[in-house]
Design an enzyme around this catalytic site. Structure first.
Site, PDB file in Angstrom:
ATOM      1  N   VAL A 156      37.747 -35.594  96.646  1.00 35.50           N
ATOM      2  CA  VAL A 156      36.669 -35.032  97.473  1.00 35.50           C
ATOM      3  C   VAL A 156      37.097 -33.764  98.221  1.00 35.50           C
ATOM      4  O   VAL A 156      36.240 -32.981  98.650  1.00 35.50           O
ATOM      5  CB  VAL A 156      36.139 -36.089  98.472  1.00 35.50           C
ATOM      6  CG1 VAL A 156      37.140 -36.335  99.613  1.00 35.50           C
ATOM      7  CG2 VAL A 156      34.779 -35.702  99.015  1.00 35.50           C
ATOM      8  N   ASP A 157      38.403 -33.554  98.341  1.00 37.73           N
ATOM      9  CA  ASP A 157      38.886 -32.404  99.124  1.00 37.73           C
ATOM     10  C   ASP A 157      38.866 -31.139  98.263  1.00 37.73           C
ATOM     11  O   ASP A 157      39.878 -30.458  98.098  1.00 37.73           O
ATOM     12  CB  ASP A 157      40.293 -32.685  99.685  1.00 37.73           C
ATOM     13  CG  ASP A 157      41.295 -33.081  98.621  1.00 37.73           C
ATOM     14  OD1 ASP A 157      40.884 -33.511  97.520  1.00 37.73           O
ATOM     15  OD2 ASP A 157      42.514 -32.948  98.894  1.00 37.73           O
ATOM     16  N   GLU A 247      47.965 -41.468  90.207  1.00 36.28           N
ATOM     17  CA  GLU A 247      48.237 -40.432  89.202  1.00 36.28           C
ATOM     18  C   GLU A 247      49.296 -40.889  88.195  1.00 36.28           C
ATOM     19  O   GLU A 247      49.203 -40.569  87.000  1.00 36.28           O
ATOM     20  CB  GLU A 247      48.693 -39.156  89.917  1.00 36.28           C
ATOM     21  CG  GLU A 247      48.858 -37.955  89.028  1.00 36.28           C
ATOM     22  CD  GLU A 247      48.976 -36.705  89.877  1.00 36.28           C
ATOM     23  OE1 GLU A 247      47.959 -36.043  90.116  1.00 36.28           O
ATOM     24  OE2 GLU A 247      50.110 -36.391  90.321  1.00 36.28           O
ATOM     25  N   ASP A 270      44.340 -24.880  92.455  1.00 33.59           N
ATOM     26  CA  ASP A 270      44.709 -24.800  93.868  1.00 33.59           C
ATOM     27  C   ASP A 270      45.169 -23.363  94.089  1.00 33.59           C
ATOM     28  O   ASP A 270      46.106 -22.902  93.419  1.00 33.59           O
ATOM     29  CB  ASP A 270      45.835 -25.799  94.160  1.00 33.59           C
ATOM     30  CG  ASP A 270      46.172 -25.848  95.641  1.00 33.59           C
ATOM     31  OD1 ASP A 270      46.117 -24.775  96.308  1.00 33.59           O
ATOM     32  OD2 ASP A 270      46.492 -26.940  96.128  1.00 33.59           O
TER      33      ASP A 270
HETATM   34  C1  2GW Z   1      44.973 -39.254 101.552  1.00 33.51           C
HETATM   35  C2  2GW Z   1      46.280 -38.883 101.886  1.00 33.51           C
HETATM   36  C3  2GW Z   1      46.699 -38.925 103.216  1.00 33.51           C
HETATM   37  C4  2GW Z   1      45.823 -39.340 104.191  1.00 33.51           C
HETATM   38  C5  2GW Z   1      44.527 -39.694 103.844  1.00 33.51           C
HETATM   39  C6  2GW Z   1      44.103 -39.674 102.519  1.00 33.51           C
HETATM   40  C7  2GW Z   1      42.738 -40.030 102.175  1.00 33.51           C
HETATM   41  C8  2GW Z   1      42.310 -39.874 100.873  1.00 33.51           C
HETATM   42  C9  2GW Z   1      41.802 -40.494 103.146  1.00 33.51           C
HETATM   43  O1  2GW Z   1      42.078 -40.704 104.346  1.00 33.51           O
HETATM   44  N1  2GW Z   1      40.512 -40.751 102.771  1.00 33.51           N
HETATM   45  C10 2GW Z   1      40.127 -40.564 101.479  1.00 33.51           C
HETATM   46  O2  2GW Z   1      38.942 -40.765 101.172  1.00 33.51           O
HETATM   47  N2  2GW Z   1      41.037 -40.178 100.519  1.00 33.51           N
HETATM   48  C11 2GW Z   1      40.589 -40.067  99.119  1.00 33.51           C
HETATM   49  O3  2GW Z   1      41.696 -40.064  98.252  1.00 33.51           O
HETATM   50  C12 2GW Z   1      39.843 -38.748  98.916  1.00 33.51           C
HETATM   51  O4  2GW Z   1      38.840 -38.936  97.948  1.00 33.51           O
HETATM   52  C13 2GW Z   1      40.945 -37.837  98.401  1.00 33.51           C
HETATM   53  O5  2GW Z   1      40.456 -36.729  97.687  1.00 33.51           O
HETATM   54  C14 2GW Z   1      41.736 -38.830  97.529  1.00 33.51           C
HETATM   55  C15 2GW Z   1      43.202 -38.424  97.251  1.00 33.51           C
HETATM   56  O6  2GW Z   1      43.815 -38.021  98.463  1.00 33.51           O
HETATM   57  P1  2GW Z   1      44.192 -36.490  98.721  1.00 33.51           P
HETATM   58  O7  2GW Z   1      43.109 -35.654  98.106  1.00 33.51           O
HETATM   59  O8  2GW Z   1      44.486 -36.258 100.145  1.00 33.51           O
HETATM   60  O9  2GW Z   1      45.545 -36.351  97.947  1.00 33.51           O
HETATM   61  P2  2GW Z   1      46.018 -35.146  96.963  1.00 33.51           P
HETATM   62  O10 2GW Z   1      45.102 -33.996  97.028  1.00 33.51           O
HETATM   63  O11 2GW Z   1      47.472 -34.901  97.184  1.00 33.51           O
HETATM   64  O12 2GW Z   1      45.810 -35.931  95.593  1.00 33.51           O
HETATM   65  C16 2GW Z   1      46.587 -36.099  94.449  1.00 33.51           C
HETATM   66  O13 2GW Z   1      47.497 -37.182  94.542  1.00 33.51           O
HETATM   67  C17 2GW Z   1      46.919 -38.466  94.819  1.00 33.51           C
HETATM   68  C18 2GW Z   1      47.991 -39.518  94.766  1.00 33.51           C
HETATM   69  O14 2GW Z   1      49.006 -39.279  95.689  1.00 33.51           O
HETATM   70  C19 2GW Z   1      45.829 -38.829  93.842  1.00 33.51           C
HETATM   71  O15 2GW Z   1      46.350 -39.065  92.551  1.00 33.51           O
HETATM   72  C20 2GW Z   1      44.827 -37.694  93.756  1.00 33.51           C
HETATM   73  O16 2GW Z   1      43.841 -37.985  92.808  1.00 33.51           O
HETATM   74  C21 2GW Z   1      45.559 -36.408  93.396  1.00 33.51           C
HETATM   75  O17 2GW Z   1      44.618 -35.346  93.307  1.00 33.51           O
HETATM   76 MN    MN Z   2      43.015 -34.045  96.780  1.00 36.07          MN
END
Ligand code: 2GW
Ligand code: MN
Length: 297
Positions: A156-157, A247, A270
């Site tokens: 979502v980010d 992942e 990114d």
């Molecule tokens: C995630 C990390 C730290 C603190 C909060 C969250 C968090 C994530 C949250 O508080 N609430 C939430 O809804 N999320 C969901 O998880 C949200 O949809 C978000 O896009 C997703 C993945 O977290 P994100 O986007 O912060 O992590 P990224 O951008 O480093 O994501 C990559 O790595 C992840 C695994 O570590 C996943 O595989 C993700 O799909 C990757 O893009």
């Molecule tokens: Mn993300």
């Protein structure tokens, strides 16, 4: 059964013919060794694809998770999706959240709706991310199967900044991770502990797929998310958690269940990585986030 098949026949269309001796892209890989397309700008004709998918009346579900403070990302995500995601097709946004009151009311184009799905939140952020697999699996069998033909499951980010259309759709698709598209196997951050269900040996692996962008038919997404969730649960019983969470399990799934289509880094970029020559369009880009302010709250 055969007499009930609906015909998908195109109308007359005018467009440049494909040139067998002039491939549209010679700078990037556009097909895998198992003959799955890798989608880059220039490799497809969106008018032909739109005509095909319109005839089929395809319905697309777009899943996002907005747990805790991540509800702040929903407005930009949906507003930019209205401009760029599957324009002209039927789209259901499925917003999984623990804070339904924080989901903004956004006016949507005709044929598009936003469904809020209330789900539990988990304390650890790793678990918030990983539990997406279980929730997508469960809603696939209970709900999505009755409402849409394909699912697109993303972080979502993010914001859309260029077109993302039916060219991405296929039985089961993954996306090249923007940090690793040029890397060798040793550079991939697969799970390397043999004890883990996500383990991939150093001499295996095709691509490093991003956790934040996969999809396919409901049936295929069910199989994928079911595998990933079960593998996570098995690891948990053994006090293990894969290095990159969901992942890592996704990468393991795709190693032995090859995707039928792969999206290039145009579909998941990114801007921290700059803009390389091969990148002709940036369709879906990470929204910079203040990790300390938004995480672990
Ligand atoms: C995630 C990390 C730290 C603190 C909060 C969250 C968090 C994530 C949250 O508080 N609430 C939430 O809804 N999320 C969901 O998880 C949200 O949809 C978000 O896009 C997703 C993945 O977290 P994100 O986007 O912060 O992590 P990224 O951008 O480093 O994501 C990559 O790595 C992840 C695994 O570590 C996943 O595989 C993700 O799909 C990757 O893009
Ligand atoms: Mn993300």
């Amino acid at each position: 059964r055969l007499d009930q098949l609906t015909e998908v026949k195109l109308e007359r269309m005018l467009y440049p013919k494909p040139e067998t001796l002039k491939p549209p892209r010679t700078d990037v890989l556009t097909i895998t060794p198992w003959l799955a397309p890798i989608v880059w700008n220039g490799t497809y004709n969106i008018d032909v694809l739109n005509a095909q998918f319109h005839k089929r009346g395809v319905r697309v579900g777009l899943t996002i998770f907005a747990i805790k403070k991540y509800t702040v990302f929903v407005q930009t995500f949906v507003e930019t999706a209205e401009k760029f995601f599957m324009v002209g097709h039927k789209v259901n946004y499925y917003v999984f959240t623990d804070r339904p009151n924080d989901i903004p009311n956004i006016t949507l184009a005709e044929g598009r709706q936003l469904v809020v799905l209330i789900v539990p939140s988990y304390q650890r952020w790793q678990e918030v991310s990983m539990r997406r697999m279980e929730m997508i699996r469960d809603f696939s069998s209970q709900r999505f199967i009755n409402e849409v033909d394909y699912l697109v499951c993303v972080d979502v980010d993010m914001r859309f900044s260029d077109e993302v259309g039916v060219e991405i759709l296929s039985d089961v698709f993954g996306t090249l991770h923007p940090g690793f598209y040029g890397a060798g196997r040793q550079g991939f951050t697969y799970e390397r502990r043999p004890e883990s269900q996500a383990f991939i040996p150093g001499d295996e692996g095709d691509f490093y797929y991003a956790g934040g962008y996969f999809g396919g038919t409901i049936e295929e997404v069910y199989k994928l998310t079911n595998f990933c969730h079960n593998a996570m649960m098995t690891d948990r019983e053994n006090k293990l958690e894969a290095v990159w969470h969901d992942e890592s399990y996704l990468n393991k799934y795709f190693l032995y269940h090859k995707p039928t289509k792969i999206l290039s880094v145009e579909y998941l970029w990114d801007n921290g990585f700059g803009v390389p020559d091969i990148l002709k369009r940036r369709r879906f880009v990470a929204v910079p986030k203040n990790h300390n302010a938004i995480r672990n709250k």
